[in-house]
Design an enzyme around this catalytic site. Structure first.
Site, PDB file in Angstrom:
ATOM      1  N   HIS A 121      28.171  -4.344 -11.924  1.00  0.00           N
ATOM      2  CA  HIS A 121      28.983  -5.213 -11.059  1.00  0.00           C
ATOM      3  C   HIS A 121      28.210  -6.387 -10.470  1.00  0.00           C
ATOM      4  CE1 HIS A 121      32.382  -2.086 -10.070  1.00  0.00           C
ATOM      5  NE2 HIS A 121      32.014  -2.054 -11.338  1.00  0.00           N
ATOM      6  N   ASN A 122      26.959  -6.155 -10.092  1.00  0.00           N
ATOM      7  CA  ASN A 122      26.223  -7.175  -9.327  1.00  0.00           C
ATOM      8  C   ASN A 122      25.159  -7.912 -10.125  1.00  0.00           C
ATOM      9  OD1 ASN A 122      26.252  -4.431  -7.196  1.00  0.00           O
ATOM     10  ND2 ASN A 122      27.586  -6.189  -6.806  1.00  0.00           N
ATOM     11  N   CYS A 136       7.995  -0.413  -1.650  1.00  0.00           N
ATOM     12  CA  CYS A 136       7.284  -0.334  -0.367  1.00  0.00           C
ATOM     13  C   CYS A 136       7.583   1.048   0.207  1.00  0.00           C
ATOM     14  CB  CYS A 136       7.672  -1.477   0.580  1.00  0.00           C
ATOM     15  SG  CYS A 136       9.396  -1.485   1.133  1.00  0.00           S
ATOM     16  N   HIS A 180       0.826  -1.222   0.000  1.00  0.00           N
ATOM     17  CA  HIS A 180       0.000   0.000   0.000  1.00  0.00           C
ATOM     18  C   HIS A 180       0.854   1.263   0.000  1.00  0.00           C
ATOM     19  CE1 HIS A 180       0.989  -1.161   4.063  1.00  0.00           C
ATOM     20  NE2 HIS A 180       0.783   0.087   4.459  1.00  0.00           N
ATOM     21  N   GLY A 216      12.082  -3.573   3.278  1.00  0.00           N
ATOM     22  CA  GLY A 216      11.403  -4.837   3.590  1.00  0.00           C
ATOM     23  C   GLY A 216      11.295  -5.724   2.364  1.00  0.00           C
TER      24      GLY A 216
HETATM   25  C1  RB5 Z   1       4.513  -0.126   5.702  1.00  0.00           C
HETATM   26  O1  RB5 Z   1       4.159   0.782   6.701  1.00  0.00           O
HETATM   27  C2  RB5 Z   1       6.022  -0.275   5.653  1.00  0.00           C
HETATM   28  O2  RB5 Z   1       6.458  -0.943   6.788  1.00  0.00           O
HETATM   29  C3  RB5 Z   1       6.437  -1.023   4.408  1.00  0.00           C
HETATM   30  O3  RB5 Z   1       5.973  -0.342   3.281  1.00  0.00           O
HETATM   31  C4  RB5 Z   1       7.929  -1.147   4.171  1.00  0.00           C
HETATM   32  O4  RB5 Z   1       8.571   0.079   4.229  1.00  0.00           O
HETATM   33  C5  RB5 Z   1       8.621  -2.176   4.937  1.00  0.00           C
HETATM   34  O5  RB5 Z   1       9.831  -2.374   4.822  1.00  0.00           O
END
Ligand code: RB5
Length: 149
Positions: free
Chosen positions: A105-106, A72, A16, A77
């Protein structure tokens, strides 16, 4: 035969927090006539980033797509999740130097972005740099091969 950066098939996904930037990046890819597939999310209802990141990463690892872009809030994450999938070399890049060397490089095959970190215009530049840059191979090939033993 040279590398035709426009011929790449790209898997794109976000949670989201990355939704708005994902929409911008998909429109940007389409403007450049780059084939892409939207793995969602399709609305801003809170979603768990590990699910979407894993789905995109598996599609790239299975060679259904040449590369993946996952967004994200932080870009972190989804990068952690994607790197758990064998064959994935995911990188978070918020400037073009890292985007370029992650390719030369990677041989990074997944780019992750943090929508709460980077502005839309810079994100587009990062994406373009990342997609246009070819892996150098040579001495880097051996090192990349060493990543997964
Ligand atoms: C969502 O709030 C956030 O935790 C997610 O988008 C991300 O940044 C996680 O690593």
């Amino acid at each position: 035969m040279g590398f035709d950066w426009k011929k790449q098939k790209i898997a794109v996904g976000s949670d989201h927090a990355g939704f708005d930037l994902k929409q911008e990046i998909i429109a940007f890819l389409q403007k450049h006539e780059i084939e892409c597939y939207d793995f969602g999310v399709y609305e801003k209802t809170p979603a768990d980033y590990p699910s979407i990141a894993k789905e995109v990463a598996l599609a790239v690892a299975d060679h259904e797509f040449d590369k993946g872009i996952i967004i994200c809030g932080s870009g972190l994450g989804v990068c952690i999740v994607a790197n758990k999938v064998v064959g994935i070399r995911a990188v978070t890049c918020h400037e073009t130097y890292s985007a370029r060397v992650s390719r030369t490089h990677n041989d990074a095959n997944v780019l992750t972005l943090g929508a709460r970190v980077i502005g839309t215009d810079l994100a587009k530049e990062v994406v373009l740099t990342w997609l246009k840059t070819e892996f150098e191979g040579g001495r880097h090939q051996l090192r990349v091969s060493m990543i997964e033993g």
